[in-house]
Write a protein that holds these residues in place. Structure first.
Motif, PDB file in Angstrom:
ATOM      1  N   PRO A  60       6.363  -7.062  -7.864  1.00 50.84           N
ATOM      2  CA  PRO A  60       5.658  -6.188  -6.921  1.00 50.84           C
ATOM      3  C   PRO A  60       4.148  -6.394  -6.979  1.00 50.84           C
ATOM      4  CG  PRO A  60       6.222  -4.956  -8.872  1.00 50.84           C
ATOM      5  CD  PRO A  60       6.821  -6.334  -9.043  1.00 50.84           C
ATOM      6  N   SER A  61       3.503  -6.131  -5.875  1.00 51.06           N
ATOM      7  CA  SER A  61       2.043  -6.229  -5.825  1.00 51.06           C
ATOM      8  C   SER A  61       1.521  -5.368  -4.693  1.00 51.06           C
ATOM      9  CB  SER A  61       1.618  -7.688  -5.645  1.00 51.06           C
ATOM     10  OG  SER A  61       0.226  -7.790  -5.760  1.00 51.06           O
ATOM     11  N   ARG A  62       1.441  -4.079  -4.950  1.00 56.11           N
ATOM     12  CA  ARG A  62       0.992  -3.131  -3.930  1.00 56.11           C
ATOM     13  C   ARG A  62      -0.432  -3.407  -3.460  1.00 56.11           C
ATOM     14  NH1 ARG A  62       4.436  -0.842  -7.208  1.00 56.11           N
ATOM     15  NH2 ARG A  62       5.884   0.757  -6.482  1.00 56.11           N
ATOM     16  N   LYS A  63      -1.295  -3.825  -4.379  1.00 49.39           N
ATOM     17  CA  LYS A  63      -2.703  -4.026  -4.029  1.00 49.39           C
ATOM     18  C   LYS A  63      -2.867  -5.096  -2.956  1.00 49.39           C
ATOM     19  CE  LYS A  63      -4.151  -1.425  -7.586  1.00 49.39           C
ATOM     20  NZ  LYS A  63      -2.906  -1.025  -8.205  1.00 49.39           N
ATOM     21  N   LEU A  64      -1.985  -6.089  -2.993  1.00 50.05           N
ATOM     22  CA  LEU A  64      -2.041  -7.145  -1.993  1.00 50.05           C
ATOM     23  C   LEU A  64      -1.163  -6.825  -0.790  1.00 50.05           C
ATOM     24  CD1 LEU A  64      -3.223  -8.556  -4.541  1.00 50.05           C
ATOM     25  CD2 LEU A  64      -2.250 -10.652  -3.649  1.00 50.05           C
ATOM     26  N   GLY A  65      -0.362  -5.774  -0.902  1.00 48.10           N
ATOM     27  CA  GLY A  65       0.513  -5.395   0.200  1.00 48.10           C
ATOM     28  C   GLY A  65       1.716  -6.296   0.327  1.00 48.10           C
ATOM     29  N   ILE A  66       2.261  -6.747  -0.802  1.00 49.48           N
ATOM     30  CA  ILE A  66       3.376  -7.696  -0.732  1.00 49.48           C
ATOM     31  C   ILE A  66       4.728  -7.014  -0.878  1.00 49.48           C
ATOM     32  CG2 ILE A  66       4.457  -9.714  -1.784  1.00 49.48           C
ATOM     33  CD1 ILE A  66       1.735 -10.649  -2.639  1.00 49.48           C
ATOM     34  N   ALA A  67       4.987  -6.401  -2.021  1.00 46.46           N
ATOM     35  CA  ALA A  67       6.347  -5.948  -2.303  1.00 46.46           C
ATOM     36  C   ALA A  67       6.331  -4.804  -3.299  1.00 46.46           C
ATOM     37  CB  ALA A  67       7.173  -7.111  -2.847  1.00 46.46           C
ATOM     38  N   ARG A  68       7.489  -4.177  -3.427  1.00 46.53           N
ATOM     39  CA  ARG A  68       7.699  -3.120  -4.410  1.00 46.53           C
ATOM     40  C   ARG A  68       8.790  -3.584  -5.379  1.00 46.53           C
ATOM     41  NH1 ARG A  68       3.962  -2.255  -1.589  1.00 46.53           N
ATOM     42  NH2 ARG A  68       3.308  -0.329  -0.605  1.00 46.53           N
TER      43      ARG A  68
END
Length: 199
Positions: A60-68
């Motif tokens: 996951p990478s919320r900061k980049l807006g990719i995945a949870r």
């Protein structure tokens, strides 16, 4: 004899979300057709390239807006018919979840069949040793390392920089991994990119 690629960022059409599609088009400059390949299409490409096995990053990478956290489970399920060709590397964004949520997602990903865990400090905006009292005492991160150690899962830790505009490269200093190695002596640590520039 074929080859193994231990670190890929393959996106399968069976798992892509609109959020991930937009990110990949914007940040990677990826052609749309590369983001709409099925698992079967990818296996054919691997066969043509004589690649036997690949590790797919599904952290996951919320900061980049990719995945949870559920993304890793979707990828494991998507490649199930070709499980002998893929290792799925999941992850939990420790600084975004509670202890209970962290434990829940680690257990769910492990039950689904992840092969390793990824910690990406520049994308997650945390030091890999942020569990240490002098670094903020983030218990969720400690839980990730302990879970991996207890379950025999390697942990990929991204070191070095990231070319993505929202990454925070100050977290990628490889010296922070030293604490992890000292504090979790049975943990298998893979330092991705060996602190080199990517992109």
């Amino acid at each position: 004899m074929g080859y193994i690629d231990a670190h890929t960022h393959i996106v399968f059409k069976e798992t892509i979300t609109e959020e991930l599609m937009n990110f990949a088009l914007r940040e990677w400059g990826a052609p749309r057709e590369a983001l709409t390949m099925s698992v079967k299409d990818v296996v054919e490409i691997l066969d043509d390239a004589n690649i036997d096995y690949v590790g797919v990053m599904a952290y996951p990478s919320r900061k980049l807006g990719i995945a949870r956290e559920d993304y890793a489970i979707k990828v494991v399920n998507a490649v199930r018919d070709y499980a002998d060709r893929f290792a799925i590397i999941g992850g939990v964004e420790a600084n975004e979840l509670t202890i209970e949520e962290t434990r829940y997602w680690l257990e769910k990903q492990y039950e689904a069949g992840i092969s390793a865990i990824k910690v990406h400090p520049p994308h997650m905006w945390l030091k890999p040793n942020a569990y240490r009292p002098e670094e903020g005492g983030l218990k969720q991160l400690e839980l990730i390392y302990q879970f991996a150690e207890d379950h025999g899962l390697p942990v990929y830790i991204h070191t070095g920089t990231s070319a993505f505009s929202r990454a925070r490269n100050k977290y990628g200093d490889p010296i922070f991994v030293d604490d992890v190695a000292v504090d979790f002596p049975r943990l298998t640590i893979i330092m991705s990119h060996v602190a080199g520039q990517i992109g």
